[in-house]
Write a protein that holds these residues in place. Structure first.
Motif: not given
Length: 852
Positions: A435-437, A445, A463-464, A466-468, A470-471
């Motif tokens: 799971r990347d978050t 990261e 940008s590195r 961004e997924r966290f 948003r999540a």
């Protein structure tokens, strides 16, 4: 009780001189850790004949009787807990100058390597009759011998100057090419040679110690050796055999790491054989013996904690633990850190608020650690933390949110520790192996960010992550990650250490030596930065990334009070009305009349402020007292009769952050003031006259004009304030100019904000209208006419500028002064001119220098 040992007869005197083989001898011990007294008591038996004993203790100590039971005539003093062992020794130097020989000793933390260090040094100085005789006979036989100690702990000065080099050079001029000093500042010395140190480093320059290099005590440690070399004196090294030579020729150990490694090995061996090194109970032992509230920890974590927290154990730490559960770990932390100041727990469960602790240092906040209000609550209680431990919900979103919120509250070199990271692999806790978050993916990261100098692609930090963002809907600030020095990923634990810019960057390449037989000559790359293949890049600052040198700022407002009941209430109300609140307000009662002091105590009882009484020292001395008590990172001074405008704090903090992203050595920022009359009516909206050219960075130009940088309109970095020595308490006028000039000379820069943030009250009782101001002017100009500005041209220019400044300043006072005071003004001018001529014998009438 002190252990009893069989010892030879030795007489000990107090202040009276005693003689042995033609020399008088004294021993000075700074006994911060009183449990180590038996070791020193035992070592003193090896001094034959009579000697004088001086012992300095902590202010709250009650150890006098224990010392005098063995040494009835010992001089026992209590000293402030600043400057470690160095400040107390310098305070004693004037009393010690009559002795031909002094042995300086002090305690060190009672743990592994520190314990071994102390014992090795004490043994090397007082470990046997043979050693003591060798030192005393050598000093008696050679008047040029001024410093002596154990060979292993004598370090090469130029190699180990570290963060003290700039201060050493400023205080002592160009340093000798070869000199050394004794690590740990324990040695035998001839005190009369070093008496100047007591004047060069007054007690006011020492502040609460941090382990980072460059503290005044670190500077003085090296100064002993540099002074010996500069004066052509001798040093003796001892390890069973003596080596005596000129300090300017005697090379010290250039690789002290070998001593560290050797001592670490000895500590490990001792631990393996259960040798008694004076160790305190381990964290595991405290858990096993604990009988209070329940605590739940993993065995593996406790082993890691023992290693990670070794250097924190004896500090006055402030600890925050996220996740209180049954409350037992807070009790154990309070036992482990005996000198700790605060232990704060934060938990969302209201039941935790019902826990009652006997230890007043422990408190619990009830809130969601990821919510901004929790951070605000913690900030009000403690401001900053040395250790933050997240043992909360273990949900990935909560872990990440708490880290981003609380990591800025960590002090430099502080640790943020996340427990139970095993949950990052479990779906029930927003985790999973791929799971990347997950929380572990977040910290992986972070490791990339630490190494961002080496990225081959153009990418922003946002940008590195961004997924966290948003999540989990994060309030993300990339600045937070710019202060991460290191990240350590362990089994179910992550450890993040906070650092400075210099600690987080790889820095320049160092290539030295003359022979490169394998790879060929590579000297041409010396001093370059690491640049990824295929990337054109110079200084890492050119990366254009969003991590700035922005930092958390906690303001301490310091208000000197002297018979100011007519105005103080307005001053305090202006501080309370700030759009950005200060961490604390400190009022220093500077020897007010009894009635005024009584009024102040009654007033303070109803206000959220810190009140400190003292004998009258003047405004500068009162400011210094308040600054020493301050817990904030930055200082804002407010006079009792002035008021801040509501945006004072916020404007200066915002300006600091903008400037600090571009200015490496920012020491203070300042803005403008408005003049008001006694009733508070505005007379002039701005007074600063140099808006187009606010700061002369060259010190000899800076001194040429009235700085007009009101402390009440400035925000000053507390660390750099004390690096410069604080206010000169002997000045009661010109003290602002004097401070800022010394800050420039110690490497600080400044920035001006063209906004009015303070209202300055003009009335006839101010210092600038009193005769005491003239005495202060006299001291100020005499002081700086004597200063060595560098080369001949710079000295000549500085003298000319100082003379012009003196003339224009006194002319202003001549205009409205009564005839009697005019004569006094002219006397000051003549006296300063005479002092100037004496300081620079070649000074010409027009202020220049006539030198060969």
């Amino acid at each position: 009780m002190t252990k009893k040992t069989h010892r030879k007869s030795a007489a000990v005197s107090g202040d009276q001189d005693q003689v042995f083989n033609g020399d008088s001898c004294a021993v000075v011990i700074h006994l911060y850790y009183e449990e180590q007294w038996p070791d020193f008591e035992e070592a003193l038996q090896f001094i034959e004949g009579t000697f004088s004993l001086f012992v300095t203790l902590r202010p709250e100590s009650r150890f006098d009787d224990e010392i005098r039971a063995r040494f009835p005539k010992a001089v026992v003093l209590r000293v402030p807990n600043i400057g470690r062992d160095v400040a107390p020794f310098l305070a004693l130097l004037p009393r010690l100058r009559k002795f031909d020989l002094v042995c300086k000793l002090h305690t060190k933390r009672s743990e592994g390597q520190h314990n071994l260090w102390r014992r090795s040094l004490v043994d090397g100085l007082l470990g046997s009759l043979e050693a003591v005789r060798a030192y005393r006979n050598a000093f008696a036989g050679d008047p040029d011998l001024v410093l002596a100690g154990p060979r292993d702990y004598y370090l090469d000065g130029p190699t180990h100057e570290g963060g003290s080099k700039k201060a050493l050079t400023l205080q002592h001029g160009p340093l000798p090419e070869t000199y050394g000093f004794f690590a740990g500042t324990m040695f035998w010395c001839r005190p009369s040679v070093f008496i100047e140190l007591a004047e060069m480093y007054p007690q006011s320059c020492f502040v609460a110690h941090t382990d980072g290099d460059g503290q005044p005590e670190h500077v003085v440690e090296r100064a002993f050796g540099s002074i010996a070399a500069a004066q052509g004196k001798k040093i003796m090294l001892w390890d069973g055999e003596a080596t005596l030579g000129k300090a300017s020729q005697l090379r010290g150990n250039t690789d002290f790491q070998t001593i560290y490694l050797r001592d670490d090995k000895k500590v490990s061996e001792a631990a393996a054989t259960n040798a008694d090194w004076g160790a305190k109970p381990t964290l595991s032992q405290l858990h096993q013996e604990h009988r209070g509230f329940v605590s739940d920890k993993w065995t593996g974590n406790l082993i890691h904690y023992e290693r990670l927290l070794r250097d924190f154990r004896d500090r006055e730490i402030r600890l925050l633990e996220i996740g209180v559960q049954n409350g037992g770990s807070l009790q154990i932390w309070s036992k482990y850190f005996e000198n700790g100041l605060r232990f704060i727990g934060c938990d969302i469960d209201p039941g935790c608020g019902k826990l009652i602790y006997d230890d007043p240092r422990i408190s619990v906040l009830i809130n969601d650690a990821g919510a901004p209000i929790a951070r605000t609550q913690a900030l009000r209680i403690c401001g900053q933390f040395d250790l933050i431990i997240d043992d909360g919900s273990h949900q990935s979103s909560d872990i990440i949110r708490a880290f981003l919120s609380f990591f800025p509250m960590l002090v430099r070199d502080g640790l943020f520790i996340v427990e139970d990271m095993s949950c990052s692999f479990w779906q029930e806790f927003e985790g999973g192996l791929d799971r990347d978050t997950s929380s572990l993916a977040f910290f992986m990261e972070v490791a990339n960010v630490i190494n961002r100098e080496h990225w081959q692609v153009e990418a922003s930090i946002e940008s590195r992550f961004e997924r966290f963002i948003r999540a989990y809907g994060l309030d993300f600030n990339a600045d937070v990650l710019g202060a991460i020095q290191s990240i350590e990923i362990l089994n179910s634990m992550v450890v993040i250490r906070k650092g400075t810019k210099s600690q987080t960057e790889l820095g320049r390449r160092m290539v030295h030596g003359t022979e490169a037989r394998i790879t060929g000559a590579v000297q041409q790359i010396n001093g370059t930065y690491c640049v990824p293949p295929g990337v054109t890049r110079g200084d890492p600052d050119a990366l254009g990334a969003e991590v700035s040198k922005r930092e958390d700022i906690a303001i301490s407002v310091v208000i000197p009070f002297y018979n100011g009941s007519a105005f103080l209430r307005d001053a305090i109300e202006s501080v309370k009305a700030q759009t950005l609140r200060a961490r604390e307000v400190i009022v220093v009662n500077d020897g007010s009349d009894e009635a005024e002091a009584c009024w102040l105590e009654n007033f303070a009882a109803g206000e959220d402020l810190i009140l400190i009484p003292q004998d009258n020292m003047g405004q500068g001395g009162a400011r210094n007292t308040g600054a020493r008590a301050a817990r904030g990172t930055h200082l804002c001074f407010l006079d009792q009769d002035d008021v801040f405008r509501p945006h004072h704090n916020e404007a200066l903090v915002d300006h600091w952050r903008r400037c600090n992203a571009k200015m490496e050595d920012l020491g203070w920022v300042f803005a403008d003031v408005a003049q008001m009359d006694l009733a508070g009516e505005i007379l002039t909206e701005r007074v600063f006259p140099y808006a187009t050219n606010p700061i002369q960075l060259r010190p000899s130009e800076f001194i040429a004009r009235d700085a007009i940088m009101f402390p009440s309109a400035a925000m000053i970095c507390r660390e750099r304030f004390f690096r410069a020595g604080g206010f000169d308490s002997a000045l009661r006028g010109y003290e602002d100019d004097d401070l800022y000039l010394r800050m420039l000379l110690t490497g600080s820069t400044a920035s001006y904000l063209p906004v009015t943030v303070t209202q300055w009250r003009r009335h006839t009782d101010q210092t600038s209208n009193q005769s005491v101001f003239l005495r202060s002017a006299e001291r100020f100009f005499e002081k700086w006419f004597e200063y060595d500005w560098g080369d001949m041209a710079e000295c000549a220019l500085a003298d000319a500028r100082l003379k012009a400044r003196l003339s224009s300043s006194l002319e202003i006072h001549l205009r409205n002064a009564p005839e009697a005071q005019q004569a006094q003004i002219w006397r000051v001018f003549d006296k300063v001119q005479e002092a100037r001529s004496a300081a620079r014998p070649g000074a010409s009438a027009d202020g220049g220098e006539m030198r060969k």
